[in-house]
Scaffold this motif. Structure first.
Motif, PDB file in Angstrom:
ATOM      1  N   PHE A  48     118.328 136.821  33.864  1.00  0.00           N
ATOM      2  CA  PHE A  48     117.741 138.146  33.628  1.00  0.00           C
ATOM      3  C   PHE A  48     118.579 139.270  34.230  1.00  0.00           C
ATOM      4  CE2 PHE A  48     113.253 136.235  33.040  1.00  0.00           C
ATOM      5  CZ  PHE A  48     113.521 135.974  31.710  1.00  0.00           C
ATOM      6  N   PRO A  49     119.048 139.152  35.472  1.00  0.00           N
ATOM      7  CA  PRO A  49     119.936 140.217  35.971  1.00  0.00           C
ATOM      8  C   PRO A  49     121.248 140.306  35.191  1.00  0.00           C
ATOM      9  CG  PRO A  49     119.044 138.990  37.806  1.00  0.00           C
ATOM     10  CD  PRO A  49     118.662 138.249  36.569  1.00  0.00           C
ATOM     11  N   GLY A  50     121.765 139.197  34.739  1.00  0.00           N
ATOM     12  CA  GLY A  50     122.996 139.220  33.938  1.00  0.00           C
ATOM     13  C   GLY A  50     122.796 139.956  32.631  1.00  0.00           C
ATOM     14  N   VAL A  51     121.678 139.716  31.962  1.00  0.00           N
ATOM     15  CA  VAL A  51     121.372 140.426  30.717  1.00  0.00           C
ATOM     16  C   VAL A  51     121.175 141.908  30.999  1.00  0.00           C
ATOM     17  CG1 VAL A  51     119.635 140.676  28.905  1.00  0.00           C
ATOM     18  CG2 VAL A  51     120.434 138.415  29.537  1.00  0.00           C
ATOM     19  N   ALA A  52     120.500 142.246  32.099  1.00  0.00           N
ATOM     20  CA  ALA A  52     120.285 143.650  32.452  1.00  0.00           C
ATOM     21  C   ALA A  52     121.613 144.366  32.720  1.00  0.00           C
ATOM     22  CB  ALA A  52     119.369 143.748  33.674  1.00  0.00           C
ATOM     23  N   VAL A  53     122.543 143.725  33.414  1.00  0.00           N
ATOM     24  CA  VAL A  53     123.849 144.332  33.687  1.00  0.00           C
ATOM     25  C   VAL A  53     124.620 144.537  32.381  1.00  0.00           C
ATOM     26  CG1 VAL A  53     126.106 143.897  34.744  1.00  0.00           C
ATOM     27  CG2 VAL A  53     124.017 143.542  36.056  1.00  0.00           C
ATOM     28  N   CYS A  54     124.563 143.572  31.475  1.00  0.00           N
ATOM     29  CA  CYS A  54     125.246 143.715  30.188  1.00  0.00           C
ATOM     30  C   CYS A  54     124.644 144.854  29.370  1.00  0.00           C
ATOM     31  CB  CYS A  54     125.171 142.410  29.399  1.00  0.00           C
ATOM     32  SG  CYS A  54     126.178 141.105  30.105  1.00  0.00           S
ATOM     33  N   MET A  55     123.309 144.992  29.388  1.00  0.00           N
ATOM     34  CA  MET A  55     122.668 146.085  28.662  1.00  0.00           C
ATOM     35  C   MET A  55     123.056 147.443  29.253  1.00  0.00           C
ATOM     36  SD  MET A  55     118.906 144.470  27.945  1.00  0.00           S
ATOM     37  CE  MET A  55     118.211 146.012  27.426  1.00  0.00           C
ATOM     38  N   LEU A  56     123.102 147.539  30.564  1.00  0.00           N
ATOM     39  CA  LEU A  56     123.497 148.785  31.218  1.00  0.00           C
ATOM     40  C   LEU A  56     124.944 149.138  30.871  1.00  0.00           C
ATOM     41  CD1 LEU A  56     122.856 151.073  33.244  1.00  0.00           C
ATOM     42  CD2 LEU A  56     123.763 149.561  35.022  1.00  0.00           C
ATOM     43  N   ASN A  57     125.821 148.165  30.886  1.00  0.00           N
ATOM     44  CA  ASN A  57     127.222 148.377  30.534  1.00  0.00           C
ATOM     45  C   ASN A  57     127.347 148.888  29.099  1.00  0.00           C
ATOM     46  OD1 ASN A  57     130.051 148.304  30.675  1.00  0.00           O
ATOM     47  ND2 ASN A  57     130.073 146.228  29.858  1.00  0.00           N
ATOM     48  N   MET A  58     126.620 148.275  28.182  1.00  0.00           N
ATOM     49  CA  MET A  58     126.660 148.688  26.785  1.00  0.00           C
ATOM     50  C   MET A  58     126.129 150.105  26.625  1.00  0.00           C
ATOM     51  SD  MET A  58     124.558 149.122  23.808  1.00  0.00           S
ATOM     52  CE  MET A  58     123.104 148.646  24.651  1.00  0.00           C
ATOM     53  N   TYR A  59     125.060 150.457  27.300  1.00  0.00           N
ATOM     54  CA  TYR A  59     124.468 151.787  27.209  1.00  0.00           C
ATOM     55  C   TYR A  59     125.436 152.848  27.743  1.00  0.00           C
ATOM     56  CZ  TYR A  59     121.335 155.704  27.945  1.00  0.00           C
ATOM     57  OH  TYR A  59     120.765 156.945  27.941  1.00  0.00           O
ATOM     58  N   LEU A  60     126.063 152.584  28.879  1.00  0.00           N
ATOM     59  CA  LEU A  60     126.995 153.548  29.446  1.00  0.00           C
ATOM     60  C   LEU A  60     128.230 153.740  28.562  1.00  0.00           C
ATOM     61  CD1 LEU A  60     126.774 152.602  33.222  1.00  0.00           C
ATOM     62  CD2 LEU A  60     125.716 154.555  32.060  1.00  0.00           C
ATOM     63  N   LYS A  61     128.735 152.658  27.982  1.00  0.00           N
ATOM     64  CA  LYS A  61     129.885 152.771  27.082  1.00  0.00           C
ATOM     65  C   LYS A  61     129.514 153.515  25.802  1.00  0.00           C
ATOM     66  CE  LYS A  61     132.720 149.017  28.674  1.00  0.00           C
ATOM     67  NZ  LYS A  61     133.865 149.802  29.117  1.00  0.00           N
ATOM     68  N   MET A  62     128.287 153.318  25.310  1.00  0.00           N
ATOM     69  CA  MET A  62     127.839 154.032  24.128  1.00  0.00           C
ATOM     70  C   MET A  62     127.737 155.529  24.419  1.00  0.00           C
ATOM     71  SD  MET A  62     124.297 153.654  21.994  1.00  0.00           S
ATOM     72  CE  MET A  62     123.363 154.336  23.347  1.00  0.00           C
ATOM     73  N   GLN A  63     127.208 155.893  25.590  1.00  0.00           N
ATOM     74  CA  GLN A  63     127.105 157.298  25.965  1.00  0.00           C
ATOM     75  C   GLN A  63     128.493 157.931  26.086  1.00  0.00           C
ATOM     76  OE1 GLN A  63     124.366 159.125  26.179  1.00  0.00           O
ATOM     77  NE2 GLN A  63     123.121 157.367  25.644  1.00  0.00           N
ATOM     78  N   GLN A  64     129.424 157.208  26.657  1.00  0.00           N
ATOM     79  CA  GLN A  64     130.789 157.710  26.818  1.00  0.00           C
ATOM     80  C   GLN A  64     131.451 157.902  25.450  1.00  0.00           C
ATOM     81  OE1 GLN A  64     133.323 154.998  28.870  1.00  0.00           O
ATOM     82  NE2 GLN A  64     134.960 156.476  29.145  1.00  0.00           N
ATOM     83  N   HIS A  65     131.218 156.978  24.539  1.00  0.00           N
ATOM     84  CA  HIS A  65     131.817 157.064  23.205  1.00  0.00           C
ATOM     85  C   HIS A  65     131.240 158.244  22.423  1.00  0.00           C
ATOM     86  CE1 HIS A  65     133.537 155.842  19.399  1.00  0.00           C
ATOM     87  NE2 HIS A  65     132.339 155.903  18.864  1.00  0.00           N
ATOM     88  N   GLN A  66     129.921 158.442  22.504  1.00  0.00           N
ATOM     89  CA  GLN A  66     129.289 159.524  21.756  1.00  0.00           C
ATOM     90  C   GLN A  66     129.697 160.896  22.277  1.00  0.00           C
ATOM     91  OE1 GLN A  66     125.091 158.792  21.792  1.00  0.00           O
ATOM     92  NE2 GLN A  66     125.168 157.471  19.999  1.00  0.00           N
ATOM     93  N   ALA A  67     130.101 160.984  23.517  1.00  0.00           N
ATOM     94  CA  ALA A  67     130.472 162.271  24.096  1.00  0.00           C
ATOM     95  C   ALA A  67     131.730 162.841  23.441  1.00  0.00           C
ATOM     96  CB  ALA A  67     130.692 162.122  25.592  1.00  0.00           C
ATOM     97  N   HIS A  68     132.627 162.001  22.972  1.00  0.00           N
ATOM     98  CA  HIS A  68     133.871 162.503  22.382  1.00  0.00           C
ATOM     99  C   HIS A  68     134.111 161.990  20.962  1.00  0.00           C
ATOM    100  CE1 HIS A  68     135.111 158.604  23.969  1.00  0.00           C
ATOM    101  NE2 HIS A  68     136.131 158.647  23.161  1.00  0.00           N
ATOM    102  N   TYR A  69     133.051 161.625  20.245  1.00  0.00           N
ATOM    103  CA  TYR A  69     133.188 161.114  18.881  1.00  0.00           C
ATOM    104  C   TYR A  69     133.431 162.267  17.910  1.00  0.00           C
ATOM    105  CZ  TYR A  69     132.079 159.055  14.377  1.00  0.00           C
ATOM    106  OH  TYR A  69     132.134 158.640  13.076  1.00  0.00           O
TER     107      TYR A  69
END
Length: 114
Positions: A48-69
């Motif tokens: 469960f913590p591993g899945v949570a860390v992966c979800m957080l990583n994906m969310y942060l990368k998505m936010q970073q990508h949308q900022a300069h798309y």
């Protein structure tokens, strides 16, 4: 011919006797006790913590990508977006999983009213 019969009976009995030994060994508890408890602890402490860390990583990368798309420029290639007949849903031009921001229509991107 009789020896073939004896041989076939011996071959057929060997797996049956081995299966009986294996099933008897499975009934003994001893060393395998508490296995489900270990997997339950591993699920809550590792999975469960591993899945949570992966979800957080994906969310942060998505936010970073949308900022300069920036939407790519539309190039009307003749071999892309060929429509021989209209789609049976909506306005007939957009595909079933159409996304106005990412997918172009045959004549260009849809204009957004903001």
């Amino acid at each position: 011919m009789a020896s073939l019969g004896r041989l076939s009976r011996a071959v057929l009995r060997a797996p049956l006797a081995q299966a009986r030994q294996l099933s008897a060994a499975a009934g003994a508890h001893g060393a395998h006790e508490g296995g489900s408890r270990v997997w339950k602890i591993l699920t809550f402490v590792v999975a469960f913590p591993g899945v949570a860390v992966c979800m957080l990583n994906m969310y942060l990368k998505m936010q970073q990508h949308q900022a300069h798309y920036v939407q790519p420029e539309f190039v009307p290639y003749s071999h892309l977006r060929i429509r021989t007949k209209r789609f049976p849903w909506g306005d007939g031009v957009k595909s079933f999983f159409h996304n106005d921001e990412l997918n172009a229509l045959p004549d260009g991107y849809a204009e957004h009213e903001e």
